[in-house]
Design a protein around this motif. Structure first.
Motif, PDB file in Angstrom:
ATOM      1  N   GLY A   1       0.821  -1.214   0.000  1.00 29.93           N
ATOM      2  CA  GLY A   1       0.000   0.000   0.000  1.00 29.93           C
ATOM      3  C   GLY A   1       0.853   1.260   0.000  1.00 29.93           C
ATOM      4  N   ILE A   2       1.936   1.238   0.772  1.00 33.69           N
ATOM      5  CA  ILE A   2       2.845   2.386   0.807  1.00 33.69           C
ATOM      6  C   ILE A   2       3.533   2.545  -0.553  1.00 33.69           C
ATOM      7  CG2 ILE A   2       4.991   3.258   1.825  1.00 33.69           C
ATOM      8  CD1 ILE A   2       3.935   2.066   4.519  1.00 33.69           C
ATOM      9  N   SER A   3       3.963   1.417  -1.128  1.00 31.71           N
ATOM     10  CA  SER A   3       4.577   1.476  -2.461  1.00 31.71           C
ATOM     11  C   SER A   3       3.590   2.016  -3.496  1.00 31.71           C
ATOM     12  CB  SER A   3       5.046   0.083  -2.907  1.00 31.71           C
ATOM     13  OG  SER A   3       6.121  -0.359  -2.138  1.00 31.71           O
ATOM     14  N   ALA A   4       2.351   1.579  -3.422  1.00 34.60           N
ATOM     15  CA  ALA A   4       1.329   2.053  -4.364  1.00 34.60           C
ATOM     16  C   ALA A   4       1.074   3.547  -4.180  1.00 34.60           C
ATOM     17  CB  ALA A   4       0.035   1.263  -4.179  1.00 34.60           C
ATOM     18  N   GLY A   5       1.086   4.008  -2.938  1.00 27.84           N
ATOM     19  CA  GLY A   5       0.915   5.436  -2.673  1.00 27.84           C
ATOM     20  C   GLY A   5       2.048   6.261  -3.258  1.00 27.84           C
ATOM     21  N   PHE A   6       3.288   5.782  -3.058  1.00 22.70           N
ATOM     22  CA  PHE A   6       4.441   6.464  -3.656  1.00 22.70           C
ATOM     23  C   PHE A   6       4.327   6.482  -5.179  1.00 22.70           C
ATOM     24  CE2 PHE A   6       7.220   5.193   0.202  1.00 22.70           C
ATOM     25  CZ  PHE A   6       6.877   6.358   0.865  1.00 22.70           C
ATOM     26  N   TYR A   7       3.868   5.364  -5.724  1.00 23.04           N
ATOM     27  CA  TYR A   7       3.709   5.246  -7.179  1.00 23.04           C
ATOM     28  C   TYR A   7       2.718   6.291  -7.701  1.00 23.04           C
ATOM     29  CZ  TYR A   7       2.019   3.205 -11.575  1.00 23.04           C
ATOM     30  OH  TYR A   7       1.617   3.010 -12.874  1.00 23.04           O
ATOM     31  N   ILE A   8       1.566   6.389  -7.070  1.00 20.72           N
ATOM     32  CA  ILE A   8       0.554   7.357  -7.512  1.00 20.72           C
ATOM     33  C   ILE A   8       1.087   8.782  -7.390  1.00 20.72           C
ATOM     34  CG2 ILE A   8      -1.716   8.330  -6.984  1.00 20.72           C
ATOM     35  CD1 ILE A   8      -2.550   5.424  -6.211  1.00 20.72           C
ATOM     36  N   CYS A   9       1.692   9.096  -6.257  1.00 20.61           N
ATOM     37  CA  CYS A   9       2.267  10.446  -6.085  1.00 20.61           C
ATOM     38  C   CYS A   9       3.285  10.748  -7.178  1.00 20.61           C
ATOM     39  CB  CYS A   9       2.941  10.577  -4.720  1.00 20.61           C
ATOM     40  SG  CYS A   9       1.788  10.713  -3.354  1.00 20.61           S
ATOM     41  N   SER A  10       4.138   9.780  -7.470  1.00 20.28           N
ATOM     42  CA  SER A  10       5.186  10.044  -8.449  1.00 20.28           C
ATOM     43  C   SER A  10       4.634  10.141  -9.868  1.00 20.28           C
ATOM     44  CB  SER A  10       6.289   8.984  -8.361  1.00 20.28           C
ATOM     45  OG  SER A  10       5.826   7.718  -8.763  1.00 20.28           O
ATOM     46  N   LEU A  11       3.554   9.409 -10.183  1.00 15.00           N
ATOM     47  CA  LEU A  11       2.938   9.542 -11.503  1.00 15.00           C
ATOM     48  C   LEU A  11       2.397  10.952 -11.714  1.00 15.00           C
ATOM     49  CD1 LEU A  11       0.869   6.282 -12.112  1.00 15.00           C
ATOM     50  CD2 LEU A  11       3.055   6.932 -13.121  1.00 15.00           C
ATOM     51  N   ILE A  12       1.723  11.469 -10.710  1.00 15.20           N
ATOM     52  CA  ILE A  12       1.164  12.815 -10.822  1.00 15.20           C
ATOM     53  C   ILE A  12       2.287  13.844 -10.894  1.00 15.20           C
ATOM     54  CG2 ILE A  12      -0.373  14.521  -9.779  1.00 15.20           C
ATOM     55  CD1 ILE A  12      -1.698  11.917 -10.951  1.00 15.20           C
ATOM     56  N   THR A  13       3.382  13.604 -10.194  1.00 15.99           N
ATOM     57  CA  THR A  13       4.535  14.494 -10.302  1.00 15.99           C
ATOM     58  C   THR A  13       5.074  14.499 -11.733  1.00 15.99           C
ATOM     59  OG1 THR A  13       5.104  14.169  -7.990  1.00 15.99           O
ATOM     60  CG2 THR A  13       6.864  14.965  -9.420  1.00 15.99           C
ATOM     61  N   CYS A  14       5.072  13.335 -12.394  1.00 15.15           N
ATOM     62  CA  CYS A  14       5.505  13.274 -13.798  1.00 15.15           C
ATOM     63  C   CYS A  14       4.611  14.152 -14.667  1.00 15.15           C
ATOM     64  CB  CYS A  14       5.449  11.834 -14.314  1.00 15.15           C
ATOM     65  SG  CYS A  14       6.640  10.712 -13.586  1.00 15.15           S
ATOM     66  N   TRP A  15       3.299  14.067 -14.456  1.00 16.86           N
ATOM     67  CA  TRP A  15       2.370  14.877 -15.251  1.00 16.86           C
ATOM     68  C   TRP A  15       2.523  16.354 -14.913  1.00 16.86           C
ATOM     69  CZ3 TRP A  15       0.401  13.494 -19.571  1.00 16.86           C
ATOM     70  CH2 TRP A  15       0.198  12.142 -19.818  1.00 16.86           C
ATOM     71  N   GLU A  16       2.682  16.670 -13.646  1.00 18.60           N
ATOM     72  CA  GLU A  16       2.886  18.066 -13.232  1.00 18.60           C
ATOM     73  C   GLU A  16       4.108  18.648 -13.944  1.00 18.60           C
ATOM     74  OE1 GLU A  16       4.588  20.425  -9.334  1.00 18.60           O
ATOM     75  OE2 GLU A  16       3.868  18.378  -9.092  1.00 18.60           O
ATOM     76  N   THR A  17       5.204  17.902 -13.945  1.00 21.17           N
ATOM     77  CA  THR A  17       6.432  18.344 -14.604  1.00 21.17           C
ATOM     78  C   THR A  17       6.193  18.533 -16.096  1.00 21.17           C
ATOM     79  OG1 THR A  17       7.793  17.211 -12.969  1.00 21.17           O
ATOM     80  CG2 THR A  17       8.846  17.717 -15.083  1.00 21.17           C
ATOM     81  N   PHE A  18       5.520  17.574 -16.719  1.00 20.31           N
ATOM     82  CA  PHE A  18       5.258  17.669 -18.156  1.00 20.31           C
ATOM     83  C   PHE A  18       4.391  18.884 -18.485  1.00 20.31           C
ATOM     84  CE2 PHE A  18       2.615  16.767 -21.887  1.00 20.31           C
ATOM     85  CZ  PHE A  18       3.605  16.667 -22.847  1.00 20.31           C
ATOM     86  N   PHE A  19       3.300  19.076 -17.749  1.00 20.29           N
ATOM     87  CA  PHE A  19       2.410  20.207 -18.042  1.00 20.29           C
ATOM     88  C   PHE A  19       3.110  21.548 -17.814  1.00 20.29           C
ATOM     89  CE2 PHE A  19      -1.264  17.172 -17.333  1.00 20.29           C
ATOM     90  CZ  PHE A  19      -1.663  17.172 -18.667  1.00 20.29           C
ATOM     91  N   ARG A  20       3.916  21.645 -16.765  1.00 19.59           N
ATOM     92  CA  ARG A  20       4.658  22.875 -16.532  1.00 19.59           C
ATOM     93  C   ARG A  20       5.644  23.122 -17.679  1.00 19.59           C
ATOM     94  NH1 ARG A  20       7.427  21.618 -12.198  1.00 19.59           N
ATOM     95  NH2 ARG A  20       9.163  20.990 -13.478  1.00 19.59           N
ATOM     96  N   ASP A  21       6.376  22.084 -18.068  1.00 18.81           N
ATOM     97  CA  ASP A  21       7.342  22.233 -19.149  1.00 18.81           C
ATOM     98  C   ASP A  21       6.648  22.508 -20.483  1.00 18.81           C
ATOM     99  OD1 ASP A  21       9.407  21.881 -17.362  1.00 18.81           O
ATOM    100  OD2 ASP A  21       9.855  19.824 -17.968  1.00 18.81           O
TER     101      ASP A  21
END
Length: 197
Positions: free
Chosen positions: A62-82
């Protein structure tokens, strides 16, 4: 003028991009794909490990899945900002309009796109929508207004995608809005509430 801290942050973002032959769009697209694949590979290894051991998903997973979801959204955040920075810097008409708004203000080492990106929070769908509305001079109701069905007209797939099912049901924008809002909300809750599972 932006605060020095915000300028430094934007310059760090610039330096963290892995450049692809000075082609900004290629750079941010490849960065997105590489960042997403690293995270997907990690969680799929975790899933395979649990299946191999015939182990029930537990708190550790569950903790790994939470980190995974957070990091996926961070990828999208970075992409949209760039992507926002790319559009502001490389679209001549948008760049010209934004330069007039700056009205001689010093950008320091920042580009026009970086300067305006600092004014929005790309972790927030509403802020992202407002950023795009500003540069495109539009008034949209949601971020999904930027995902019209037509963008998928010339897309070839080896197998049917859920997106085409949503298009056939005439629910593409509704479903994109729902998926993005759900993912960004989960990321926000995971990041700010350690009790959230």
């Amino acid at each position: 003028m932006l605060q020095q801290k915000k300028q430094a942050e934007l310059l760090e973002y610039r330096n963290s991009r892995k450049n692809s032959d000075n082609d900004f769009m290629a750079t941010i697209t490849f960065n997105l794909l590489e960042n997403l694949s690293k995270r997907n590979n990690f969680i799929h290894k975790q899933i395979a490990h649990y299946k191999e051991l015939d182990k029930q998903f537990d708190q550790d997973f569950g903790i790994s899945a939470g980190f995974y979801i957070c990091s996926l959204i961070t990828c999208w955040e970075t992409f949209f900002r760039d992507l926002f920075i790319f559009i502001c810097d490389f679209d001549p008409s948008i760049n010209q309009i934004l330069r007039k708004e700056i009205d001689g203000e010093s950008l320091g080492k920042l580009t026009v796109g970086e300067y305006f990106a600092a004014k929005y929070n790309f972790q927030n769908l509403e802020q992202m929508r407002k950023a795009l509305d500003k540069i495109y001079r539009r008034q949209t109701a949601s971020i999904s207004d930027y995902f019209p069905t037509e963008i998928f007209q010339n897309v070839a797939m080896t197998r049917p995608s859920i997106i085409f099912f949503w298009i056939s049901e005439r629910r593409l924008q509704e479903k994109i809005e729902d998926v993005l809002a759900t993912a960004f909300n989960i990321r926000h809750r995971l990041t700010h509430d350690a009790n959230f599972k």
